[in-house]
Every structure is written in C-alpha cells, then in structure tokens.
Scaffold this active site. Structure first.
Site, mmCIF file in Angstrom:
data_model
loop_
_atom_site.group_PDB
_atom_site.id
_atom_site.type_symbol
_atom_site.label_atom_id
_atom_site.label_comp_id
_atom_site.label_asym_id
_atom_site.label_seq_id
_atom_site.Cartn_x
_atom_site.Cartn_y
_atom_site.Cartn_z
ATOM 1 N N CYS A 2 1.043 -1.110 0.079
ATOM 2 C CA CYS A 2 0.137 0.015 -0.143
ATOM 3 C C CYS A 2 0.918 1.179 -0.121
ATOM 4 O O CYS A 2 2.126 1.140 0.118
ATOM 5 C CB CYS A 2 -0.772 -0.248 1.252
ATOM 6 N N ARG A 27 1.353 1.403 -5.724
ATOM 7 C CA ARG A 27 1.575 0.496 -4.823
ATOM 8 C C ARG A 27 0.506 -0.313 -4.485
ATOM 9 O O ARG A 27 0.552 -1.234 -3.711
ATOM 10 C CB ARG A 27 2.055 1.109 -3.551
ATOM 11 N N TRP A 75 -3.794 -2.072 -1.386
ATOM 12 C CA TRP A 75 -3.951 -3.273 -1.990
ATOM 13 C C TRP A 75 -4.214 -4.382 -0.924
ATOM 14 O O TRP A 75 -3.549 -4.714 -0.135
ATOM 15 C CB TRP A 75 -2.443 -3.699 -2.661
ATOM 16 N N ASN A 101 0.947 0.605 6.186
ATOM 17 C CA ASN A 101 1.400 -0.146 4.703
ATOM 18 C C ASN A 101 2.305 -1.384 5.617
ATOM 19 O O ASN A 101 3.474 -1.017 6.438
ATOM 20 C CB ASN A 101 2.351 0.513 3.964
ATOM 21 N N GLY A 102 1.992 -2.819 5.214
ATOM 22 C CA GLY A 102 2.493 -3.722 6.124
ATOM 23 C C GLY A 102 1.403 -4.736 6.371
ATOM 24 O O GLY A 102 0.399 -4.841 6.023
ATOM 25 N N GLU A 480 10.883 -13.623 -19.382
ATOM 26 C CA GLU A 480 10.506 -12.320 -19.096
ATOM 27 C C GLU A 480 9.510 -11.629 -20.194
ATOM 28 O O GLU A 480 8.692 -11.326 -19.694
ATOM 29 C CB GLU A 480 11.824 -11.555 -18.901
ATOM 30 N N LYS A 484 5.730 -10.395 -19.237
ATOM 31 C CA LYS A 484 5.383 -9.023 -19.665
ATOM 32 C C LYS A 484 3.961 -9.053 -20.209
ATOM 33 O O LYS A 484 3.132 -8.443 -20.110
ATOM 34 C CB LYS A 484 6.338 -8.270 -20.526
ATOM 35 N N GLU A 487 1.187 -10.109 -17.716
ATOM 36 C CA GLU A 487 0.829 -9.255 -16.602
ATOM 37 C C GLU A 487 0.179 -7.996 -17.271
ATOM 38 O O GLU A 487 -1.031 -7.445 -16.476
ATOM 39 C CB GLU A 487 2.006 -8.886 -15.694
ATOM 40 N N HIS A 503 8.450 -32.489 -25.298
ATOM 41 C CA HIS A 503 8.354 -33.578 -24.194
ATOM 42 C C HIS A 503 7.025 -33.148 -23.762
ATOM 43 O O HIS A 503 6.757 -33.257 -22.578
ATOM 44 C CB HIS A 503 9.484 -33.374 -23.306
ATOM 45 N N LYS A 602 2.919 -2.749 -7.390
ATOM 46 C CA LYS A 602 4.475 -2.857 -7.826
ATOM 47 C C LYS A 602 5.276 -3.311 -6.854
ATOM 48 O O LYS A 602 6.241 -4.071 -6.956
ATOM 49 C CB LYS A 602 4.785 -1.416 -8.319
HETATM 50 C C1 G6P Z 1 6.150 -7.118 -8.399
HETATM 51 C C2 G6P Z 1 6.535 -6.224 -9.864
HETATM 52 C C3 G6P Z 1 7.435 -6.742 -10.741
HETATM 53 C C4 G6P Z 1 8.514 -7.069 -9.918
HETATM 54 C C5 G6P Z 1 8.481 -7.953 -8.761
HETATM 55 C C6 G6P Z 1 9.606 -7.948 -7.798
HETATM 56 O O1 G6P Z 1 5.599 -8.127 -9.065
HETATM 57 O O2 G6P Z 1 5.352 -6.061 -10.443
HETATM 58 O O3 G6P Z 1 7.707 -5.845 -11.934
HETATM 59 O O4 G6P Z 1 9.593 -7.649 -11.028
HETATM 60 O O5 G6P Z 1 7.247 -7.196 -7.848
HETATM 61 O O6 G6P Z 1 9.762 -6.696 -7.218
HETATM 62 P P1 G6P Z 1 11.360 -6.094 -6.771
HETATM 63 O O7 G6P Z 1 10.922 -4.547 -6.395
HETATM 64 O O8 G6P Z 1 11.874 -6.788 -5.925
HETATM 65 O O9 G6P Z 1 12.070 -5.955 -8.089
#
Ligand code: G6P
Length: 607
Positions: A2, A27, A75, A101-102, A480, A484, A487, A503, A602
């Site tokens: 959050c 966040r 969140w 937050n936490g 990756e 992308k 998500e 396989h 994020k």
């Molecule tokens: C979330 C974000 C990702 C990120 C991951 C790890 O899932 O949406 O983009 O790679 O967290 O976050 P960090 O801040 O540890 O890189």
C-alpha cells in the site's frame, strides 16, 4: 503493498494528500482514503477503487478543510477492498486515525484481546488493532502511546498517525516497510516513496527500522524506539519532478521503455574507467573473490528473470557455478548456503518481502549479500553487505522495464569485473567493456527499428495463448517476455525452453497457434531453427526475434522482430526491448489498464 502519505503545514492538506496518493497508486489501487484534522475533529473520506474516485468524492480535496492529514491507497490483504476496510481507521473514541502499509502478523491475538476489553472493530483489517491499541495506551502522551503500541506489534509496518488532541502534528513509524520524511518550508511530509514528495521538497530523511517521527509545520523530530531523540542526516533527492511524471507519453510503461537507453547508460557509464569495470561501492578484495565457490542469485518476478539471464553470462565469464532461486522458495528450503557463497539479491524496490526474508536467511548461514537495488535507502539496500544501485530513476508502471534492463546491466558489469579480477575469461576485457558501453546505443536502435510492432499487436492481440520459445540466454528472455505479455495484456503466455517442446507442450500446437521464437544466441541458433521448423510443420504461426539481416531465420518464420547486431554475450538486454513493446501494444489493443494491471501491485511487501 500500500502507499501512505502525510502532510502538516499551512496549506490545505487534502489536495496535497490526494496528489501524493496519485503518485503512490502504483503500490496498490483497490481503495483509498484520507483523514484530515479540522477544528479538533478528524474528518475521514474513503472510497473503493481508484484515487480518482476519492478526488471526485472530495471535490479534489476542496470539500475537506484542514491543514494536517494522512492518506492511504490500498492493495487488500486482510479483508475485501470495501469502504469499511479502506484506511484510515479510526479509534472508537474518534481521537486517533491510522494509515498502515505492511502486515501485522499477530493481529488475531491482539484483536481478541481488544474485543475482550470492549473495543469495537469496524473492519476486517489487521491494521485496525493499531488504532485501538493507540486509544488503549493513550494517557495524554501520543509518543508514549506510539511506543507502547509499536512494542505490541509483530510484522512489518509503516504507520501514519494523527490525534485530535494534537492538531497540527503527524506521526510516522517505520518497521520493515518503506517510509521517508520530506522536510519542506512551512510544511513537512511523509510518504512510502520519494515520488510522492519530490514536487514539494528534495530534502528527505530516511527513517530506519524501529524509528518514529513527530512532524509539525516547522519541525521534524526523529526518535528511536524508546523515544530518545536522534540526529538524522537530511539527504538531497536528485530526481527531478518530470522523472515521476508521464512527460507526454500515454502511459508510464511506454515512457519507461523509451527511457531505457538513458537508464542503462546511467547505470553502466559511472562504473567504467580506463577500459575496465570499477565499482567504488563494492569493496571486495581479490582474496575474498577467490573464496567464492558458488553464487546464488535470489529475487522475485522480473528481477528473478534478470537473474536467470545474468546466470549465463556470469558462468560464461567467471566460471563459478550460479544458481538462481525464487526468493519465496529459497527462504523456506533450508538452503545449502555457507560463507563460500556469494548471494546476489536483485530488487527494483528493495522492499519485496520474500526477497528480504531470503536475504536474511542466507546471511544467517554465513553468506555475504550483494544487493542490486534501484530505490536508494530501501530495506534491502540497508541490509545487504554490499549494495550496487541501478540508476534507473523512479519506475512507476507496475510492469517493470527499465528496472529489468538496468538490473541485467549490473549483472553484466559484475561478470566482467569478476572475470577481470579472477582472470577467468577467454574474451578480451577491453572488448567486453567496449561492448557494454555500446548497449545504450543498441537499445535505442532496438526501439527505433521495430516500428511495425503495433501492427503485429493488432494481428496477435486476440490469440487465446502465446508460446515464447528459446534456448540458453534466449530462454531466459522468453520467460520475461511471456511475463510482460500476461501481466499487462491478460493473454495466456507461456515460455518454454525450445528443446523441451517435444516433451509435452508441442501437443498444444495446432493451426495458427502463435509461437514467438527468440533467436539471438548464435551458439544455439541452428537448434532453435529446428524447433521453428517443427512447430511450423504443425501449423504454428511463428514470430521470430533475431538479429537484423539474419537470413536463415527470415526464411523460416512468418513475422519478425529485430535487434541490432550487438555482441551476443550481452544481446539479451537488447532482446527484451521488442518484447516489452509487443506486450505494451497488445495490452493497448486489448484496452487493458497498462500501468496498473488488475490484481497486481508494484511493490510486493507481503508474503
Ligand atoms: C512485482 C512487480 C514486478 C517485480 C517484482 C519484484 O511483482 O510487479 O515488476 O519484478 O514485484 O519486485 P522488486 O521490487 O523486488 O524488483
């Protein structure tokens, strides 16, 4: 997960809180609220959904008078995203409002205890116990109540607190969740992230765990957990305001994709001197380097995939075995880690809960931890034995782009540094360094040469699923690329090591199934071409990603994404660029909320 913000000063608080919350919305964005002190009363406004709803409800803050307040964007973890569960939470006597937050891990026991004492709970959140504890421990001294309350809490928390008995004051507490104070003129602030502060002040104080702060219009005092005043350094933020704004782009994600040449340059250039790699911040002796028997990389999400990609380059150049572990797995697996292990922790935010836990677990077992982090002063940056910053600047879009490419750039720098110091690689160090210096230019070219991506997105956006295949470094980038895509565009996307298709997964290939084949690693190019032929024989439509002018691939595939002819050792960091753009334009075709995809946040500060 959050965002919290606080302001006290001479201006109207609500508009400042709302603006701060908009900056922190990445966040968490399922509900929001503010509490403002007015005439010795606390006025609370809450909404479900985005900050824009809170702006509407409060007429952009104009409907909420008062110059002292706190705000929260959520969140949901404990309890659904309803108005009742939205913060701020109020004490039963109406004296205190709290944003958090936490996670409070012992909230159940506290809740029972407080209910037993007659406190009435309005929400299902873990946070609400805090505000009732404040009421219980308040006997005329807010600081004392805060100390006693914090003493009872287990878990992670950044708190913002106001009390109607102390108009003009806000309190902020930090324990294992990010919190920064902003020191202004005629007003002071706190926030989860500097992005919410830079438009008001560049002077900040980083709170450490266990510390709390008392802010009024003209003063900022930081205390330790026992209430002893501390003298803290004021740091200067050098990000400019535009860095945290969209700057004319439709989405932060697109802006951040476009910023990658600059971000990678800012990360690489200061670390190169006289044709060699140097890290002032990494005081590790040759003797210590020679003691390393194994490197373990740990991270979550894209940072984990940066690790998967970097592993190939580290092993190739440094000849030390590298294992890449998801932090959420590593922390619980009784890991085989000792003092001969170098732990590399990767995190954009520096606040990811699982990554922090894995880091602590490995340090306890004797490993030295080297952190690759973007956010200065974050928890991971503080915990690690060595911290190397990626100079990507603020990353706002939930889906990381420049965070990822700068992380990978640091792994490349480390690989060249270690190889140079240990004398382990056949390649010439000056040539590798020169290849690193060219990466920003090649990233720019990869952006420029793929102008057909919006058309490709139009073609593929309605697909039921997409397969990404590749081998070796191409496989790591396929992982990756697929992340992308899923998500932000909500398409099912699956990455496979190309050699594994037969396989099982090849059973899913039928007419018109899109397969995105990554072919940028010359050592396995022929093998991947065979896989392209195999899936095409079963009806797949192949979109190949390869070097410009790679005729072999051009004749084997249906559509193309290109990267310039860079040194293959470091090509992966360029290779991800067209895949980021493909995901972006596909999400745009699918009318998705690109910067704030559903269910995500994020900064994942909960397990
Ligand atoms: C979330 C974000 C990702 C990120 C991951 C790890 O899932 O949406 O983009 O790679 O967290 O976050 P960090 O801040 O540890 O890189």
């Amino acid at each position: 997960m959050c965002g919290i913000v606080g302001y006290t000063g001479v201006q109207g608080a609500a508009p400042i809180l709302l603006e701060g919350l908009r900056k922190l919305e990445y966040r968490g964005y399922d509900s929001a609220g503010i509490a403002v002190m007015y005439d010795c009363r606390i006025l609370v406004s809450k909404v479900t959904g985005r900050i824009v709803n809170l702006c509407e409800k409060t007429q952009n803050g104009a409907a909420v008078p008062g110059t002292t307040g706190i705000g929260h964007t959520r969140w949901a973890t404990h309890g659904a995203p309803t108005e009742k569960n939205a913060h701020p939470h109020l004490s039963n006597d109406g004296r205190f409002a709290v944003v958090h937050n936490g996670i409070i891990e012992n909230y159940r026991a506290l809740r029972e205890e407080l209910i037993g004492k007659g406190y009435v709970f309005e929400s299902e959140t873990d946070t609400e116990v805090i505000v009732h504890l404040m009421e219980m421990y308040y006997h005329g001294d807010v600081k004392e109540a805060l100390i006693r309350t914090s003493d009872r809490l287990h878990g992670s928390y950044a708190l913002g607190v106001i009390c109607s008995e102390e108009p003009g004051k806000i309190y902020a507490v930090r324990e294992a969740s990010p919190l920064i104070l902003g020191v202004g003129i005629q007003g002071n602030y706190f926030a989860s992230d500097v992005t919410a502060l830079v438009s008001h002040t560049r002077n900040v104080i980083y709170l450490d765990d266990g510390e709390f702060a008392e802010l009024s219009e003209n003063s900022v005092t930081v205390y330790d957990c026992l209430g002893k005043p501390l003298s803290k350094k004021i740091a200067r933020i050098n990000w400019d305001v535009q860095a945290a704004e969209k700057g004319g782009y439709e989405h932060f994600m697109l802006k951040e994709i476009m910023e990658q040449p600059g971000a990678v340059k800012a990360t690489i250039t200061p670390r190169i001197r006289d044709g060699r790699v140097h890290f002032e911040e990494l005081q590790i002796s040759d003797e210590e380097l020679r003691q390393i028997r194994r490197i373990v990389i740990t991270a979550c999400g894209s940072a984990y995939y940066a690790g998967c990609s970097g592993k190939y380059v580290l092993e190739k150049l440094v000849r030390i075995p590298v294992d890449v572990e998801l932090a959420s797995e590593l922390r619980y697996k009784d890991p085989l880690i000792d003092e001969h292990t170098l732990l590399i922790v990767i995190s954009q935010s520096g606040e990811t809960a699982d990554t922090i836990a894995a880091l602590k677990e490995c340090q306890q077992r004797g490993a030295k931890a080297l952190a690759i982090v973007n956010v200065v002063g974050s928890t991971i940056a503080q915990l690690a034995d060595y911290t190397v910053y990626t100079w990507a600047g603020p990353e706002i879009a939930v889906a990381t782009t420049k965070g990822f490419t700068t992380q990978l750039s640091v792994l490349y720098l480390l690989a060249v540094l270690f190889a140079d110091r240990l004398g382990t690689c056949e390649e010439s160090i000056p040539e590798l360094v020169s290849a690193l210096q060219k990466l920003p230019m090649y990233i720019q070219q990869a952006i420029d040469m793929n102008h057909r991506i919006p058309q490709l997105a139009e073609k593929y956006h309605g697909s039921r699923s997409l397969f990404f295949i590749g081998r070796n470094t191409d496989y790591a980038i396929a992982l990756e690329g697929a992340l992308k895509m899923k998500e932000i565009s909500y398409l099912h996307a699956e990455a496979y090591a190309a050699g594994e298709l037969k396989h099982g997964t090849i059973a899913l290939i039928e007419d018109h199934q899109p397969v995105i084949a990554l072919c940028c690693n010359p050592s396995v190019m022929e093998k991947t071409i065979n896989n392209i032929i195999e899936v095409k024989a079963r009806g797949a439509e192949v979109l190949a990603l390869t070097f410009r002018n790679n005729q072999k691939i051009i004749s084997a595939a249906d559509d193309f994404l290109f990267i310039p002819n860079a040194n293959p050792v470091f090509a992966a960091v360029i290779e991800i660029i067209p895949l980021q753009l493909l995901a972006y334009y596909t999400a745009k075709e699918n009318k998705c909320d690109i910067d704030k995809p559903r269910n995500l946040a994020k900064s994942v500060t909960v397990e």
